[in-house]
Design a protein around this motif. Structure first.
Motif, PDB file in Angstrom:
ATOM      1  N   ALA A 296       9.056  -0.550  28.475  1.00 52.13           N
ATOM      2  CA  ALA A 296      10.303  -1.336  28.480  1.00 52.13           C
ATOM      3  C   ALA A 296      11.277  -0.873  27.397  1.00 52.13           C
ATOM      4  CB  ALA A 296       9.990  -2.819  28.302  1.00 52.13           C
TER       5      ALA A 296
ATOM      6  N   THR B 268       9.543  -7.638  24.494  1.00 47.53           N
ATOM      7  CA  THR B 268       8.708  -8.832  24.664  1.00 47.53           C
ATOM      8  C   THR B 268       9.539 -10.097  24.454  1.00 47.53           C
ATOM      9  OG1 THR B 268       7.995  -8.572  22.355  1.00 47.53           O
ATOM     10  CG2 THR B 268       6.523  -7.734  24.056  1.00 47.53           C
TER      11      THR B 268
ATOM     12  N   SER C   2      12.734 -10.289  25.049  1.00 42.26           N
ATOM     13  CA  SER C   2      13.581 -10.359  26.238  1.00 42.26           C
ATOM     14  C   SER C   2      12.835 -10.978  27.412  1.00 42.26           C
ATOM     15  CB  SER C   2      14.068  -8.952  26.602  1.00 42.26           C
ATOM     16  OG  SER C   2      14.835  -8.973  27.773  1.00 42.26           O
ATOM     17  N   GLU C   3      11.589 -10.570  27.596  1.00 40.12           N
ATOM     18  CA  GLU C   3      10.782 -11.113  28.696  1.00 40.12           C
ATOM     19  C   GLU C   3      10.604 -12.614  28.556  1.00 40.12           C
ATOM     20  OE1 GLU C   3       7.195  -8.893  28.523  1.00 40.12           O
ATOM     21  OE2 GLU C   3       8.157  -7.002  29.095  1.00 40.12           O
ATOM     22  N   ARG C   4      10.410 -13.087  27.331  1.00 36.59           N
ATOM     23  CA  ARG C   4      10.234 -14.527  27.102  1.00 36.59           C
ATOM     24  C   ARG C   4      11.519 -15.288  27.415  1.00 36.59           C
ATOM     25  NH1 ARG C   4       6.871 -16.654  28.501  1.00 36.59           N
ATOM     26  NH2 ARG C   4       6.427 -14.718  29.554  1.00 36.59           N
TER      27      ARG C   4
ATOM     28  N   LYS D 254      13.855 -14.455  29.581  1.00 32.16           N
ATOM     29  CA  LYS D 254      14.004 -14.483  31.042  1.00 32.16           C
ATOM     30  C   LYS D 254      13.026 -15.457  31.685  1.00 32.16           C
ATOM     31  CE  LYS D 254      15.614  -9.689  31.393  1.00 32.16           C
ATOM     32  NZ  LYS D 254      15.253  -8.333  31.857  1.00 32.16           N
TER      33      LYS D 254
END
Length: 429
Positions: free
Chosen positions: A30, A87, A89-91, A93
């Motif tokens: 990522a 990581t 960013s994923e949280r 989203k």
């Protein structure tokens, strides 16, 4: 002058920064994506509401800010949430979806920031804990955008580092509009570095305001039943571990497995590395030590396993809820520790390494309330954990003490919201 020199150094360092991103991308792909955002090339935001920009560098900061974000979403504002890590960013989203505008934060370079500010047009900038960047604050100051530090903290170690660059630090802090600080000691350190005292408010630590949803509690209880075979074994979680720390934890776990007690020998270790790029390495390390493992991502019950490797994202709260004892990582190596209040909210007895300078006040309160033991090495960590395994009353006592620290220090979230809303109202007016 100092800020110009700082900017020049950053520009010269850009090739090395990009090389580091490429190297990190080999383990975490990522990092190879969305580079344009880091240079300020983000979609143009069009909103009739005041735009509030909140920067949370990674997972820990975002999760700490999430209750505050949900409160701000009830106001008439457009939230822009930036992170630095994939990581994080994923949280964002996963938790908020399209209800906020989310991109990576721009590099702390004048042209990157100018590009970002033109496209986003923030009317208020909020930064979490220690995310202070000279050019970011200068860009806000130039555009008359209030910049507010929230949940601010500053360890003695970090303060000494800032002091070495006082010619850069002092003017940077002078451009902060206001600062909500966790503790009086942190506030004094900020003031000594040049933050005007009239802009400081001690608001407390919003991490004490953690709330555990009923649905989460139910899932955790179900998972614990599966992991413990309906209470026949105990679960010791080692959370947010760093490189060099897993070996010490496994040494302690070996000592427990060799103890002459059935409870220790049947203990399940849940080992959760802090960074996803380390999941495979940690799993291999456990196997090389001769332990039977399962991975959380396999979704199987660890009935015959010694260790469950927590190789999923966004589940740490759930894993705490399925555990009996919690070790909080980043503390057996000089990383400064991680948030102990999450397992404390689950009423878990706590142990940790000695390096907790990033969470010094939380650690002090937990130690003073006999909820936390700091262990210097594998032998001390095994000894404390064995005590907790063998003494249910002690386990309960320390768990209740940990929860009491959380309950007795709530209120920072509301004080922080009051501080922020002063500037939102001004922008609306």
């Amino acid at each position: 002058m100092m800020r110009a020199l700082y900017s020049l150094i950053l520009y010269l360092a850009l090739p090395f920064i990009l090389l580091r991103l490429r190297l990190r991308a080999r383990k975490a792909p990522a990092y190879a994506l969305r580079w344009r955002e880091r240079f300020g090339f983000v979609p143009v935001l069009s909103s009739e509401k005041p735009v509030v920009w909140l920067h949370t560098v990674s997972v820990g900061e975002f999760l700490a800010a999430l209750p505050l974000i949900r409160q701000l979403q009830q106001d008439e504002v457009q939230l822009v949430i930036t992170t630095t890590t994939p990581t994080g960013s994923e949280r964002v989203k996963a938790a908020l979806g399209d209800s906020v505008y989310h991109v990576y934060a721009p590099y702390d370079l004048p042209d990157c920031l100018a590009r970002f500010m033109r496209r986003v047009q923030p009317s208020l900038m909020l930064m979490m804990e220690t995310e202070l960047w000279p050019n970011t604050l200068a860009a806000c100051h130039k555009r008359v955008v209030p910049a507010v530090l929230i949940n601010g903290r500053l360890s003695a170690r970090s303060a000494r580092g800032y002091q070495k660059f006082s010619a850069l630090t002092r003017p940077m802090l002078a451009q902060l509009t206001a600062a909500g600080i966790q503790h009086r000691d942190d506030a004094d350190r900020f003031a000594a570095l040049g933050l005007p005292t009239e802009r400081i408010r001690v608001t407390g630590n919003i991490k004490f305001d953690i709330q555990l949803a009923d649905a989460l509690r139910q899932r955790a209880a179900q998972l614990k039943e599966e992991w413990t075979d309906h209470g026949k074994r105990l679960v010791w979680i080692a959370a947010s571990t760093h490189t060099g720390e897993d070996e010490i934890i496994l040494d302690a776990f070996s000592r427990l497995k060799n103890a002459n007690t059935a409870a220790a020998q049947s203990l399940l270790l849940v080992l959760v590395p802090r960074h996803p790029e380390r999941f495979n390495n940690v799993a291999e390390l456990c196997e090389k030590r001769g332990f039977a493992i399962v991975r959380r991502s396999q979704g199987v019950t660890p009935a015959a396993a010694d260790i469950l490797v927590g190789d999923t994202m966004g589940e740490l709260q759930l894993l705490f809820g399925a555990s009996d004892i919690a070790f909080v990582g980043g503390s057996l190596v000089p990383n400064g520790g991680h948030n102990m209040l999450e397992p404390a909210a689950w009423q878990l007895p706590l142990n940790s390494g000695p390096h907790v300078f990033n969470f010094a006040e939380s650690a002090r309160l937990l130690q003073a309330n006999n909820a936390l033991v700091l262990a210097e090495d594998a032998a001390a960590l095994a000894a404390d954990t064995l005590q907790l395994i063998e003494a249910p009353a002690l386990r309960l006592q320390r768990g209740e003490a940990a929860l009491a620290v959380v309950e007795n220090n709530r209120g920072a979230l509301e004080r922080t919201l009051q501080l922020i809303r002063q500037f939102i109202v001004k922008q609306k007016d």
